[in-house]
Enzyme design. Structure first.
Site, PDB file in Angstrom:
ATOM      1  N   THR A 250     136.633  84.343  73.521  1.00  0.00           N
ATOM      2  CA  THR A 250     136.252  83.123  72.842  1.00  0.00           C
ATOM      3  C   THR A 250     135.380  82.519  73.915  1.00  0.00           C
ATOM      4  O   THR A 250     135.320  82.492  75.166  1.00  0.00           O
ATOM      5  CB  THR A 250     137.801  82.312  72.903  1.00  0.00           C
ATOM      6  OG1 THR A 250     137.615  80.922  72.570  1.00  0.00           O
ATOM      7  CG2 THR A 250     138.461  82.318  73.985  1.00  0.00           C
TER       8      THR A 250
ATOM      9  N   ASP B 123     135.699  79.538  74.556  1.00  0.00           N
ATOM     10  CA  ASP B 123     136.351  78.442  75.437  1.00  0.00           C
ATOM     11  C   ASP B 123     136.968  78.891  76.404  1.00  0.00           C
ATOM     12  O   ASP B 123     137.558  78.211  77.285  1.00  0.00           O
ATOM     13  CB  ASP B 123     137.530  77.730  74.321  1.00  0.00           C
ATOM     14  CG  ASP B 123     137.026  77.024  73.196  1.00  0.00           C
ATOM     15  OD1 ASP B 123     135.815  76.642  73.338  1.00  0.00           O
ATOM     16  OD2 ASP B 123     137.617  77.035  72.194  1.00  0.00           O
TER      17      ASP B 123
END
Length: 346
Positions: free
Chosen positions: A137, A139
């Protein structure tokens, strides 16, 4: 006469949002499986949807050549959540997955994805499937690992955008707001904000005061610093009828009268070729995931701890987030250099 040992047959899928490095991870799993262990590899289409429908391709070694540098995923992806109940209360998807798993004679499935993907992988493991997870990810918020692939590439993209905004901000003596992805975790905004020389960085984990933000900008002008760069994570507190960047820009212009412009970077952060660091990380994860299958280490997610490969139980990963702590070392160092996090006057 010795019995012929049947080679292991494994599946690979990529689920959730796309990010740079997915193909490198597929390649790491597949090539190690084929070359080192003589396994047969099936690539399922569109995440968990492929497991439900039984749609797949057999991945030969030749199909894995030339994909290391490609963005996106050759298998496609989706946000299918097979354990989510239908409106009528019925949910046959997990049963379909188990039937296809048995029908295809799979020995294990490698699930590549973020938090939601790991949660589903954990539930499949509880249903008796042999599962290994690989965390990805942009993030960087998957619990249990120090870093996810996709993050380094996104930091580079966001940093490049911030670098380019500096010249426009300086030329026009403006405040430039740039919105970075990150609903709950501010890792991407923090790293790109520091790498790009942001003057103010607003993170979802830290409560901010808009008056504090404006005070910082006004003090910079008083110190003959005619422009400011404000890096904003999309998940900060703001009205839901507008973007985080738009909300901050309107407030700054209203309170200070200084010309302010906003840029929302959006999906650009998720696309394109992975950085060398992400290619290496995804390859390490992929190869290690195959090693876990060969060793029978199932129900786990591969992880990096202090730059060493390890595993964590999937049941410990699902439903958790790795967030930026308020006393994180980078935040402390940034404060000492005059970077504001919008909380100085709370």
């Amino acid at each position: 006469m010795n019995d012929v040992v049947k080679p292991k047959r494994i599946g690979i899928l990529t689920a959730g949002g796309d990010c740079p490095g997915l193909n490198a991870a597929i390649r790491g799993v597949g090539k190690t499986a084929i070359v080192e262990y003589g396994m047969e590899v099936l690539g399922f289409h569109a995440g968990y949807s492929g497991l439900i429908s039984g749609k797949y391709n057999v991945l030969k070694e030749s199909a894995l050549s030339g994909i290391l540098t490609l963005g996106g995923t050759i298998l496609g992806t989706s946000r299918e959540k097979p354990f989510k109940m239908a409106k009528n209360g019925d949910n046959l998807k997990p049963e379909k997955i188990k039937k296809n798993y048995a029908k295809l004679g799979l020995d294990a499935v490698v699930c590549i994805g973020g938090n939601g993907t790991m949660k589903t992988a954990s539930l499949l493991a509880q249903e008796g499937l042999n599962v290994v997870g690989i965390p990805k990810t942009i993030d960087n918020d998957v619990w249990g690992t120090d870093v996810t692939f996709g993050f380094d590439s996104a930091v580079q993209i966001a940093t490049d955008a911030i670098d380019r905004l500096h010249t426009t901000a300086n030329s026009h003596q403006r405040v430039m707001i740039i919105e970075i992805m990150g609903h709950h975790a501010g890792w991407l905004a923090l790293y790109s904000g520091l790498a790009g020389g942001g003057d103010i960085i607003l993170l979802p984990e830290l409560e901010y005061n808009i008056r504090s933000v404006c005070k910082k900008i006004e003090s910079r002008y008083e110190d003959n610093k005619p422009y400011s760069i404000v890096v904003v994570a999309e998940g900060i507190e703001h009205p839901k009828d507008k973007s985080a960047a738009s909300h901050i820009a309107e407030a700054i212009q209203t309170y200070t009268g200084i010309e302010t412009r906003e840029t929302v970077l959006g999906y650009i952060q998720r696309g394109g070729s992975p950085t060398p660091m992400d290619r290496i990380l995804a390859t390490r994860y992929g190869s290690f995931a195959t090693q876990c299958i060969a060793e029978g280490n199932f129900g786990t997610m591969v992880a990096i701890k202090d730059n060493e490969l390890t595993t964590v139980p999937l049941e410990e990963v699902g439903g958790k987030l790795r967030l930026v702590e308020s006393d994180h070392g980078l935040i402390q160092k940034a404060r000492k250099m005059g970077v504001s996090f919008g909380d100085e006057f709370l």
